[in-house]
Design a protein around this motif. Structure first.
Motif, mmCIF file in Angstrom:
data_model
loop_
_atom_site.group_PDB
_atom_site.id
_atom_site.type_symbol
_atom_site.label_atom_id
_atom_site.label_comp_id
_atom_site.label_asym_id
_atom_site.label_seq_id
_atom_site.Cartn_x
_atom_site.Cartn_y
_atom_site.Cartn_z
ATOM 1 N N PHE A 109 46.888 43.583 29.632
ATOM 2 C CA PHE A 109 45.721 44.033 30.385
ATOM 3 C C PHE A 109 45.095 42.836 31.075
ATOM 4 O O PHE A 109 45.031 41.754 30.495
ATOM 5 C CB PHE A 109 44.723 44.652 29.392
ATOM 6 N N SER A 110 44.644 42.994 32.303
ATOM 7 C CA SER A 110 43.878 41.928 32.953
ATOM 8 C C SER A 110 42.825 42.542 33.858
ATOM 9 O O SER A 110 42.971 43.670 34.325
ATOM 10 C CB SER A 110 44.790 40.987 33.753
ATOM 11 N N LEU A 111 41.767 41.802 34.054
ATOM 12 C CA LEU A 111 40.712 42.191 34.986
ATOM 13 C C LEU A 111 40.868 41.325 36.220
ATOM 14 O O LEU A 111 40.957 40.102 36.121
ATOM 15 C CB LEU A 111 39.330 41.968 34.371
ATOM 16 N N MET A 112 40.893 41.969 37.379
ATOM 17 C CA MET A 112 41.068 41.245 38.632
ATOM 18 C C MET A 112 39.758 41.307 39.421
ATOM 19 O O MET A 112 39.296 42.384 39.767
ATOM 20 C CB MET A 112 42.229 41.847 39.406
ATOM 21 N N TYR A 113 39.188 40.142 39.652
ATOM 22 C CA TYR A 113 37.929 40.036 40.391
ATOM 23 C C TYR A 113 38.218 39.474 41.773
ATOM 24 O O TYR A 113 38.842 38.421 41.892
ATOM 25 C CB TYR A 113 36.957 39.083 39.676
ATOM 26 N N SER A 114 37.733 40.153 42.814
ATOM 27 C CA SER A 114 37.843 39.660 44.183
ATOM 28 C C SER A 114 36.494 39.102 44.598
ATOM 29 O O SER A 114 35.451 39.661 44.258
ATOM 30 C CB SER A 114 38.216 40.791 45.145
ATOM 31 N N THR A 115 36.526 38.008 45.351
ATOM 32 C CA THR A 115 35.296 37.383 45.802
ATOM 33 C C THR A 115 35.481 36.798 47.192
ATOM 34 O O THR A 115 36.607 36.462 47.580
ATOM 35 C CB THR A 115 34.846 36.273 44.826
ATOM 36 N N ALA A 116 34.389 36.669 47.911
ATOM 37 C CA ALA A 116 34.412 35.992 49.204
ATOM 38 C C ALA A 116 34.108 34.504 49.025
ATOM 39 O O ALA A 116 34.142 33.744 49.989
ATOM 40 C CB ALA A 116 33.398 36.639 50.150
ATOM 41 N N GLN A 117 33.821 34.095 47.795
ATOM 42 C CA GLN A 117 33.500 32.697 47.516
ATOM 43 C C GLN A 117 34.751 31.827 47.542
ATOM 44 O O GLN A 117 35.876 32.323 47.468
ATOM 45 C CB GLN A 117 32.828 32.583 46.145
#
Length: 150
Positions: free
Chosen positions: A91-99
């Motif tokens: 399992f993994s959590l994928m975070y997208s950011t504009a940073q």
């Protein structure tokens, strides 16, 4: 899809729209952790989340809701009723950011976070990987190309 994986003809074609498509507007995660206090501190101090809400019963912290931009994460206390469970496997959590992903990775490391993978270009994104105190895998990325219509 059937339980018999040899019948791939039941998988819709890419781009096919079913009669009544599922129309989700967001997704949130809930992680059962060994210590809500320890995990909340790590997510806030190391990653930069903010504490949104605490849930206590009889003076004991049972859960906490954290925020990072528009993303919410619920941490709940493992009560041990199911024994010593392995956390974060498969399992993994994928975070997208504009940073700036490289700057975020450096900041995380400067706050004691340990990266599993340094920032690199992959799948038209800039991405790095790390794990939280319970072993949950996190992927943080930002787009490295202009996406039409966005």
């Amino acid at each position: 899809m059937t339980a018999d994986s040899s019948h791939d003809d039941t998988i819709p074609a890419i781009g096919a729209v079913p009669d009544a498509p599922f129309d989700a507007v967001s997704v949130s995660a809930s992680l059962t952790v060994g210590s809500v206090q320890r995990s909340a501190e790590w997510y806030c101090d190391v990653l930069g989340f903010t504490l949104d809400e605490r849930f206590e019963r009889e003076g004991r912290l049972l859960a906490a809701t954290l925020k990072a931009g528009a993303v919410r994460l619920l941490l709940t206390q493992d009560d041990g009723a199911k024994g010593d469970r392995v956390k974060g496997e498969g399992f993994s959590l994928m975070y997208s950011t504009a940073q700036d992903v490289d700057a975020l990775a450096k900041r995380i490391e400067s706050r004691g976070g340990v990266l599993d993978a340094q920032p690199a270009d992959a799948w038209r994104s800039r991405v790095f990987r790390l794990r939280d105190p319970d072993g949950f895998r996190l992927v943080i990325s930002s787009k490295t190309w202009d996406e039409p219509g966005r």
